[in-house]
Design an enzyme around this catalytic site. Structure first.
Site, PDB file in Angstrom:
ATOM      1  N   LYS A   1       0.037   4.268  -0.237  1.00 34.52           N
ATOM      2  CA  LYS A   1      -0.615   5.442   0.384  1.00 34.52           C
ATOM      3  C   LYS A   1      -0.396   6.690  -0.484  1.00 34.52           C
ATOM      4  CE  LYS A   1      -0.106   3.215   4.807  1.00 34.52           C
ATOM      5  NZ  LYS A   1      -0.067   3.313   6.242  1.00 34.52           N
TER       6      LYS A   1
ATOM      7  N   GLU B   1      -5.133  -4.593  10.966  1.00 34.93           N
ATOM      8  CA  GLU B   1      -4.099  -3.577  11.124  1.00 34.93           C
ATOM      9  C   GLU B   1      -4.349  -2.769  12.393  1.00 34.93           C
ATOM     10  OE1 GLU B   1      -2.180  -2.457   7.127  1.00 34.93           O
ATOM     11  OE2 GLU B   1      -4.018  -1.325   7.281  1.00 34.93           O
TER      12      GLU B   1
ATOM     13  N   GLY C   1       2.813   2.476  10.647  1.00 41.34           N
ATOM     14  CA  GLY C   1       3.782   3.541  10.419  1.00 41.34           C
ATOM     15  C   GLY C   1       4.543   3.975  11.656  1.00 41.34           C
TER      16      GLY C   1
ATOM     17  N   ASN D   1       0.861  -1.186   0.000  1.00 41.32           N
ATOM     18  CA  ASN D   1       0.000   0.000   0.000  1.00 41.32           C
ATOM     19  C   ASN D   1       0.898   1.236   0.000  1.00 41.32           C
ATOM     20  OD1 ASN D   1      -1.793   2.042   0.572  1.00 41.32           O
ATOM     21  ND2 ASN D   1      -2.289   1.332   2.646  1.00 41.32           N
TER      22      ASN D   1
ATOM     23  N   GLU E   1      -6.826   4.784   7.876  1.00 39.41           N
ATOM     24  CA  GLU E   1      -6.592   6.189   7.514  1.00 39.41           C
ATOM     25  C   GLU E   1      -7.814   6.772   6.798  1.00 39.41           C
ATOM     26  OE1 GLU E   1      -2.787   5.480   5.660  1.00 39.41           O
ATOM     27  OE2 GLU E   1      -1.966   5.053   7.640  1.00 39.41           O
TER      28      GLU E   1
ATOM     29  N   HIS F   1      -9.500   1.125   5.097  1.00 41.67           N
ATOM     30  CA  HIS F   1      -8.224   1.359   5.786  1.00 41.67           C
ATOM     31  C   HIS F   1      -8.451   2.353   6.925  1.00 41.67           C
ATOM     32  CE1 HIS F   1      -4.123   2.603   6.585  1.00 41.67           C
ATOM     33  NE2 HIS F   1      -3.734   1.486   5.997  1.00 41.67           N
TER      34      HIS F   1
ATOM     35  N   SER G   1       3.656  -1.911  10.348  1.00 38.30           N
ATOM     36  CA  SER G   1       5.116  -1.960  10.536  1.00 38.30           C
ATOM     37  C   SER G   1       5.722  -3.310  10.183  1.00 38.30           C
ATOM     38  CB  SER G   1       5.490  -1.542  11.964  1.00 38.30           C
ATOM     39  OG  SER G   1       5.109  -0.189  12.201  1.00 38.30           O
TER      40      SER G   1
HETATM   41  P1  PGA Z   1       3.018   0.471   7.536  1.00 36.01           P
HETATM   42  O1  PGA Z   1       1.529   0.637   6.953  1.00 36.01           O
HETATM   43  O2  PGA Z   1       3.559  -0.836   6.981  1.00 36.01           O
HETATM   44  O3  PGA Z   1       3.773   1.661   7.031  1.00 36.01           O
HETATM   45  O4  PGA Z   1       2.913   0.426   9.011  1.00 36.01           O
HETATM   46  C1  PGA Z   1       0.671  -0.459   6.831  1.00 36.01           C
HETATM   47  C2  PGA Z   1      -0.669  -0.023   6.292  1.00 36.01           C
HETATM   48  O5  PGA Z   1      -1.234   0.964   6.785  1.00 36.01           O
HETATM   49  O6  PGA Z   1      -1.218  -0.649   5.379  1.00 36.01           O
END
Ligand code: PGA
Length: 253
Positions: free
Chosen positions: A17, A171, A177, A15, A103, A101, A216
């Protein structure tokens, strides 16, 4: 990851983003070239920003790497400035879409009802959805992580998923992140609860739906996470932006 004949191939999904200018296409090219030379056990997909979707699909045409959108609107078309529809993702040669997601849920106030409507739209457009769920740090600290995530899952999965290909991504918001990966024990507990809910909703089909972990995931922790029971792949943010890191995670599956 050990696989039986009934276990679907793991899915490693990158992803991107809101990252990726034209130059990022080279990273995807490098992933495709490496997998062409050394085929992976996992299915691999990249979810670029919408601006790169069509070009990425062109770059990856003929490769094993799948392409998808990071979100879609629940409607097919109309007066929704800034949104894209599932049909548009398909028109750009994407075959998958991430929905729900955290976000999106946080930044855009998306509820489970919105997410379920988006999943319906994805299915109508012939896209394979990855439906995301995950708890906040406060919810985990209050001991409510499992009940919250299972409620979120229950309300985000429309009945029309019956018989359709889809995945769920767990997640934890506090792991996204941040470099704070969930413990393997936490992952095992949550994935087992998600599996039980999927079986209760979809019967036998629910036993085979891949449950990805995200938050992460990096080259140095991927093997341990992917080996955990009921972990059917990974949704990878930051570490999917560089071909070298993403390939190391793909190889761990
Ligand atoms: P990350 O994001 O691997 O940067 O923690 C994962 C995600 O939100 O899909």
């Amino acid at each position: 990851m050990t696989q039986s004949s009934t276990t679907p191939r793991p899915l490693i999904a990158g992803n991107w983003k809101m990252n990726g200018l034209s130059v990022a296409l080279d990273e995807a090219r490098a992933v495709a070239a490496a997998l062409d030379e050394r085929p992976a056990a996992a299915r691999v997909a990249i979810f670029p920003p919408a601006t790169l979707l069509h070009r990425l699909a062109d770059v990856l045409a003929g490769s094993v790497v799948l392409v998808g959108g990071q979100d879609c609107h629940a409607k097919t078309s109309g007066a929704h400035t800034g949104d894209i529809s599932a049909e548009m993702i398909g028109d750009a040669n994407g075959t998958m879409v991430i929905v729900g997601h955290s976000e999106r849920r946080t930044d855009h106030g998306e509820t489970c009802q919105h997410v379920a409507a988006k999943v319906e739209a994805a299915l109508v457009a012939g896209l394979e959805p990855i439906i995301c769920v995950g708890e906040s740090l406060e919810q985990r600290q209050a001991g409510e992580a499992v009940s919250f995530v299972i409620g979120q899952l229950h309300n985000s999965l429309p009945a029309s998923l019956k018989g359709q290909a889809f995945s769920v991504a767990y997640e934890p918001i506090w792991a996204i992140g941040t470099g704070h990966v969930a413990s393997v024990d936490n992952i095992i507990e949550m994935h087992a609860a998600i599996r039980a809910e999927l079986i209760s909703l979809f019967g036998e089909q629910g036993g085979g739906v891949p449950i990805l972990y995200g938050g992460s995931v990096k080259p140095d922790n991927a093997a341990e996470i992917l080996a955990a029971p009921e972990v059917g792949g990974a949704l990878v943010g930051g570490a999917s932006l560089k071909a070298k890191d993403f390939l190391a995670i793909i190889e761990a599956a």
